[in-house]
Design a protein around this motif. Structure first.
Motif, PDB file in Angstrom:
ATOM      1  N   VAL A  77       0.877  -1.169   0.000  1.00  0.00           N
ATOM      2  CA  VAL A  77       0.000   0.000   0.000  1.00  0.00           C
ATOM      3  C   VAL A  77       0.920   1.227   0.000  1.00  0.00           C
ATOM      4  O   VAL A  77       1.603   1.496   0.988  1.00  0.00           O
ATOM      5  N   GLY A  78       0.966   1.908  -1.138  1.00  0.00           N
ATOM      6  CA  GLY A  78       1.902   3.040  -1.286  1.00  0.00           C
ATOM      7  C   GLY A  78       3.154   2.617  -2.032  1.00  0.00           C
ATOM      8  O   GLY A  78       4.258   3.027  -1.678  1.00  0.00           O
ATOM      9  N   SER A  79       2.974   1.803  -3.095  1.00  0.00           N
ATOM     10  CA  SER A  79       4.155   1.257  -3.792  1.00  0.00           C
ATOM     11  C   SER A  79       4.899   2.320  -4.601  1.00  0.00           C
ATOM     12  O   SER A  79       6.039   2.115  -4.989  1.00  0.00           O
ATOM     13  N   THR A  80       4.262   3.471  -4.858  1.00  0.00           N
ATOM     14  CA  THR A  80       4.914   4.500  -5.678  1.00  0.00           C
ATOM     15  C   THR A  80       5.748   5.483  -4.858  1.00  0.00           C
ATOM     16  O   THR A  80       6.352   6.396  -5.415  1.00  0.00           O
ATOM     17  N   GLY A  81       5.780   5.311  -3.543  1.00  0.00           N
ATOM     18  CA  GLY A  81       6.539   6.235  -2.687  1.00  0.00           C
ATOM     19  C   GLY A  81       7.973   5.777  -2.481  1.00  0.00           C
ATOM     20  O   GLY A  81       8.428   4.798  -3.077  1.00  0.00           O
ATOM     21  N   SER A  82       8.659   6.490  -1.600  1.00  0.00           N
ATOM     22  CA  SER A  82      10.060   6.190  -1.320  1.00  0.00           C
ATOM     23  C   SER A  82      10.217   4.789  -0.710  1.00  0.00           C
ATOM     24  O   SER A  82      11.017   3.969  -1.191  1.00  0.00           O
ATOM     25  N   ILE A  83       9.434   4.477   0.297  1.00  0.00           N
ATOM     26  CA  ILE A  83       9.490   3.138   0.908  1.00  0.00           C
ATOM     27  C   ILE A  83       8.976   2.088  -0.089  1.00  0.00           C
ATOM     28  O   ILE A  83       9.571   1.026  -0.251  1.00  0.00           O
ATOM     29  N   GLY A  84       7.870   2.404  -0.753  1.00  0.00           N
ATOM     30  CA  GLY A  84       7.254   1.447  -1.679  1.00  0.00           C
ATOM     31  C   GLY A  84       8.195   1.032  -2.803  1.00  0.00           C
ATOM     32  O   GLY A  84       8.330  -0.162  -3.102  1.00  0.00           O
ATOM     33  N   GLY A 107      -1.104   3.043  -5.430  1.00  0.00           N
ATOM     34  CA  GLY A 107      -0.473   4.356  -5.467  1.00  0.00           C
ATOM     35  C   GLY A 107      -1.526   5.426  -5.249  1.00  0.00           C
ATOM     36  O   GLY A 107      -2.718   5.114  -5.075  1.00  0.00           O
ATOM     37  N   GLY A 108      -1.097   6.665  -5.268  1.00  0.00           N
ATOM     38  CA  GLY A 108      -2.037   7.777  -5.129  1.00  0.00           C
ATOM     39  C   GLY A 108      -2.264   8.402  -6.484  1.00  0.00           C
ATOM     40  O   GLY A 108      -3.102   7.947  -7.262  1.00  0.00           O
ATOM     41  N   SER A 109      -1.472   9.431  -6.801  1.00  0.00           N
ATOM     42  CA  SER A 109      -1.691  10.131  -8.064  1.00  0.00           C
ATOM     43  C   SER A 109      -0.601   9.863  -9.100  1.00  0.00           C
ATOM     44  O   SER A 109      -0.721  10.286 -10.240  1.00  0.00           O
ATOM     45  N   VAL A 169       2.024   4.034   2.787  1.00  0.00           N
ATOM     46  CA  VAL A 169       1.489   5.343   2.406  1.00  0.00           C
ATOM     47  C   VAL A 169       1.952   6.350   3.444  1.00  0.00           C
ATOM     48  O   VAL A 169       2.374   5.982   4.535  1.00  0.00           O
ATOM     49  N   SER A 170       1.850   7.631   3.097  1.00  0.00           N
ATOM     50  CA  SER A 170       2.209   8.640   4.081  1.00  0.00           C
ATOM     51  C   SER A 170       0.928   9.250   4.639  1.00  0.00           C
ATOM     52  O   SER A 170      -0.100   9.280   3.965  1.00  0.00           O
ATOM     53  N   GLY A 171       1.008   9.674   5.891  1.00  0.00           N
ATOM     54  CA  GLY A 171      -0.103  10.405   6.497  1.00  0.00           C
ATOM     55  C   GLY A 171      -1.230   9.522   6.996  1.00  0.00           C
ATOM     56  O   GLY A 171      -1.111   8.310   7.097  1.00  0.00           O
ATOM     57  N   LYS A 172      -2.367  10.183   7.291  1.00  0.00           N
ATOM     58  CA  LYS A 172      -3.475   9.506   7.968  1.00  0.00           C
ATOM     59  C   LYS A 172      -4.145   8.433   7.121  1.00  0.00           C
ATOM     60  O   LYS A 172      -4.868   7.584   7.635  1.00  0.00           O
ATOM     61  N   LYS A 201       7.324  15.035   3.194  1.00  0.00           N
ATOM     62  CA  LYS A 201       6.743  15.336   4.515  1.00  0.00           C
ATOM     63  C   LYS A 201       7.677  14.851   5.626  1.00  0.00           C
ATOM     64  O   LYS A 201       8.019  15.585   6.545  1.00  0.00           O
ATOM     65  N   ILE A 202       8.116  13.615   5.532  1.00  0.00           N
ATOM     66  CA  ILE A 202       8.985  13.066   6.583  1.00  0.00           C
ATOM     67  C   ILE A 202      10.355  13.770   6.581  1.00  0.00           C
ATOM     68  O   ILE A 202      10.984  13.914   7.622  1.00  0.00           O
ATOM     69  N   THR A 203      10.775  14.278   5.431  1.00  0.00           N
ATOM     70  CA  THR A 203      12.064  14.975   5.393  1.00  0.00           C
ATOM     71  C   THR A 203      11.986  16.298   6.153  1.00  0.00           C
ATOM     72  O   THR A 203      12.912  16.648   6.901  1.00  0.00           O
TER      73      THR A 203
HETATM   74  P1  NDP Z   1       6.243   9.176   0.005  1.00  0.00           P
HETATM   75  O1  NDP Z   1       5.620  10.503   0.037  1.00  0.00           O
HETATM   76  O2  NDP Z   1       7.482   8.963  -0.785  1.00  0.00           O
HETATM   77  O3  NDP Z   1       5.177   8.084  -0.528  1.00  0.00           O
HETATM   78  C1  NDP Z   1       3.857   8.065  -0.083  1.00  0.00           C
HETATM   79  C2  NDP Z   1       3.058   6.982  -0.770  1.00  0.00           C
HETATM   80  O4  NDP Z   1       1.698   7.106  -0.336  1.00  0.00           O
HETATM   81  C3  NDP Z   1       3.015   7.081  -2.285  1.00  0.00           C
HETATM   82  O5  NDP Z   1       2.885   5.810  -2.843  1.00  0.00           O
HETATM   83  C4  NDP Z   1       1.769   7.911  -2.531  1.00  0.00           C
HETATM   84  O6  NDP Z   1       1.223   7.746  -3.819  1.00  0.00           O
HETATM   85  C5  NDP Z   1       0.864   7.302  -1.478  1.00  0.00           C
HETATM   86  N1  NDP Z   1      -0.221   8.202  -1.098  1.00  0.00           N
HETATM   87  C6  NDP Z   1      -0.111   9.440  -0.588  1.00  0.00           C
HETATM   88  N2  NDP Z   1      -1.338   9.990  -0.398  1.00  0.00           N
HETATM   89  C7  NDP Z   1      -2.224   9.056  -0.795  1.00  0.00           C
HETATM   90  C8  NDP Z   1      -3.643   9.013  -0.848  1.00  0.00           C
HETATM   91  N3  NDP Z   1      -4.401  10.050  -0.467  1.00  0.00           N
HETATM   92  N4  NDP Z   1      -4.231   7.893  -1.303  1.00  0.00           N
HETATM   93  C9  NDP Z   1      -3.502   6.829  -1.700  1.00  0.00           C
HETATM   94  N5  NDP Z   1      -2.149   6.818  -1.679  1.00  0.00           N
HETATM   95  C10 NDP Z   1      -1.535   7.910  -1.230  1.00  0.00           C
HETATM   96  O7  NDP Z   1       6.457   8.755   1.528  1.00  0.00           O
HETATM   97  P2  NDP Z   1       7.567   7.809   2.167  1.00  0.00           P
HETATM   98  O8  NDP Z   1       7.695   6.559   1.368  1.00  0.00           O
HETATM   99  O9  NDP Z   1       8.764   8.595   2.460  1.00  0.00           O
HETATM  100  O10 NDP Z   1       6.901   7.478   3.567  1.00  0.00           O
HETATM  101  C11 NDP Z   1       5.798   6.582   3.697  1.00  0.00           C
HETATM  102  C12 NDP Z   1       5.562   6.324   5.177  1.00  0.00           C
HETATM  103  O11 NDP Z   1       6.701   5.666   5.711  1.00  0.00           O
HETATM  104  C13 NDP Z   1       5.385   7.607   5.987  1.00  0.00           C
HETATM  105  O12 NDP Z   1       4.424   7.387   6.977  1.00  0.00           O
HETATM  106  C14 NDP Z   1       6.755   7.826   6.623  1.00  0.00           C
HETATM  107  O13 NDP Z   1       6.679   8.484   7.853  1.00  0.00           O
HETATM  108  C15 NDP Z   1       7.235   6.402   6.797  1.00  0.00           C
HETATM  109  N6  NDP Z   1       8.695   6.253   6.794  1.00  0.00           N
HETATM  110  C16 NDP Z   1       9.424   6.589   5.691  1.00  0.00           C
HETATM  111  C17 NDP Z   1      10.798   6.456   5.666  1.00  0.00           C
HETATM  112  C18 NDP Z   1      11.594   6.748   4.435  1.00  0.00           C
HETATM  113  O14 NDP Z   1      12.796   6.480   4.412  1.00  0.00           O
HETATM  114  N7  NDP Z   1      11.013   7.274   3.376  1.00  0.00           N
HETATM  115  C19 NDP Z   1      11.532   5.978   6.849  1.00  0.00           C
HETATM  116  C20 NDP Z   1      10.660   5.620   7.939  1.00  0.00           C
HETATM  117  C21 NDP Z   1       9.303   5.770   7.910  1.00  0.00           C
HETATM  118  P3  NDP Z   1       1.569   8.745  -5.066  1.00  0.00           P
HETATM  119  O15 NDP Z   1       2.977   9.133  -4.928  1.00  0.00           O
HETATM  120  O16 NDP Z   1       1.286   7.854  -6.248  1.00  0.00           O
HETATM  121  O17 NDP Z   1       0.619   9.879  -4.972  1.00  0.00           O
END
Ligand code: NDP
Ligand code: MG
Length: 375
Positions: free
Chosen positions: A10-17, A38-40, A93-96, A197-199
């Motif tokens: 859940v959140g595969s397009t982010g940094s962790i994903g 992913g989100g957007s 995913v990030s946030g709530k 956000k986390i940065t």
């Molecule tokens: P990113 O912002 O890089 O990624 C967030 C992910 O969540 C993306 O896949 C994004 O999708 C998805 N997302 C965001 N909003 C929505 C939404 N409304 N609906 C569906 N998907 C959504 O965040 P990080 O990977 O950096 O962090 C993710 C979590 O892990 C956070 O809670 C952070 O605190 C925690 N964390 C992160 C670390 C890190 O090294 N990055 C280290 C430790 C904890 P899209 O981009 O497609 O919109």
């Protein structure tokens, strides 16, 4: 051949994903991907889906990919997290947005690799209680908590937790420098490359504050027994002190691949992505110092919200997040994040044991009020 681990991200397009997918690519024969969400960032999600061929994808926009079932929005996320085919779900995913999918997975008895710390900051009592009732394992991905998870053999023998903090880009800057910091300066983290956000949270040390609350819930540890120490090299990822005074720490070169790999393969330790072999003599020195509580008021805010409990941490999280977004949009200065969050905390009437619905309602209310305050 061993049974494959069935996983959804859940959140595969982010940094962790994306880093999780790099781990899975390395351990292809160990994993089967059920869903990616992913989100957007649709282009990236599509690329990932074509490469990894999950059964389902979910995003915030309607998409079509041949041979893959596509789902939409929060309902789609919840459907994925209720799918009992999953052995484990990585909540990245990030946030709530992370809270509801996590609860769905717990309800359905699916283990969780948890990156999304907001889930525990908002509703740690409920989440941990429900996980305990349904026998669900919550394995931390956050590097500090992953380190502590590796150090603990028996929780009852632990005297305290010692969470390390890199100190972020303003560690040796003055309060004045911080007050005049640009968005780019706040985003220039010396050790880790993470989402925006986390940065920013790492620059204000609010990330460490949220991690104190996360640790309290994950390891059922009173706040008095959670210390923070600044360690700029980010080699010691965290430590525990046993009741006899001996300290066990987990060390390694900074890389999020390793804790992600640990969490999604737990309790195995497969050889997937390997960090460079560790050399004490090459590292040569490790520095530690007390955090500056005056320069970084976020730490005391988190301790006091945590000790207060109930909806206090919901307020802290929501107010901080809205303030961080406003900072990233250029609407406020970095240091305003503290004053705005503090104002919201001071005016919040804490509910001691809020339900999930109350938590979401409070979260919403705080966000609206924070935005008004920012205006
Ligand atoms: P990113 O912002 O890089 O990624 C967030 C992910 O969540 C993306 O896949 C994004 O999708 C998805 N997302 C965001 N909003 C929505 C939404 N409304 N609906 C569906 N998907 C959504 O965040 P990080 O990977 O950096 O962090 C993710 C979590 O892990 C956070 O809670 C952070 O605190 C925690 N964390 C992160 C670390 C890190 O090294 N990055 C280290 C430790 C904890 P899209 O981009 O497609 O919109
Ligand atoms: Mg961390």
């Amino acid at each position: 051949m061993d049974k494959k681990i069935k996983i959804s991200i859940v959140g595969s397009t982010g940094s962790i994903g994306t880093q999780a997918l790099e781990v899975i690519e390395k351990l292809q024969d160990k994993f089967e991907i059920i869903a990616l969400t992913g989100g957007s960032n649709i282009d990236l999600l599509k690329q990932q889906a074509l490469k990894f061929r999950p059964k389902y994808v979910c995003s915030n926009k309607e998409i079509k990919i041949e041979g893959i079932q596509t789902l939409f929005g929060t309902e789609g996320l919840e459907e994925i997290c209720s799918n009992k085919e999953n052995d484990i779900i990585l909540v990245a995913v990030s946030g709530k947005i992370g809270l509801k999918p996590t609860l769905k997975a717990i309800e359905n008895g699916i283990n969780i690799a948890l990156a999304n710390k907001e889930t525990l900051v908002m509703a740690g009592d409920i989440v941990m209680q429900k996980a305990k009732e349904s026998g669900v394992k919550i394995i931390p991905v956050d590097s500090e908590h992953c380190a502590i998870h590796q150090c603990i053999k028996k929780l009852s023998q632990v005297e305290k937790l010692i969470i390390t903090a890199s100190g972020g880009p303003f560690l040796h800057k003055t309060i004045e420098d911080m007050k005049n910091a640009t968005v780019d300066e706040a985003l220039a983290h010396p050790r880790w490359n993470m989402g925006r956000k986390i940065t920013v949270d790492s620059a204000t040390l609010m990330n460490k504050g949220l991690e104190i609350i996360e640790a309290h819930h994950l390891f059922n540890m009173p706040y008095e027994k959670i210390d923070v120490v600044v360690h700029p090299q980010s080699i010691v990822h965290s430590a525990i002190e046993y009741k006899d005074g001996s300290v066990i720490a987990q060390l390694g070169l900074p890389s999020m691949h390793i804790p992600i790999q640990y969490a999604i393969t737990y309790p195995e330790k497969f050889e997937g992505i390997k960090s460079k072999s560790f050399s004490f003599s090459e590292i040569a020195r490790l520095d530690f110092e007390k955090p500056d509580f005056e320069k970084f008021p976020s730490l005391n805010m988190a301790y006091s919200a945590g000790k207060e409990g109930g909806s206090a941490t919901v307020c802290l999280n929501a107010a901080n997040e809205e303030a961080v977004f406003a900072f990233l949009d250029g609407k406020i200065k970095l240091y305003d994040i503290y004053s705005i969050t503090e104002k919201m905390m001071n005016s919040h009437k804490v509910i001691k044991t809020p339900s999930i619905d109350e938590i979401f309602a409070i979260d919403e209310e705080i966000r609206i009020k924070t935005k008004e305050l920012i205006k």
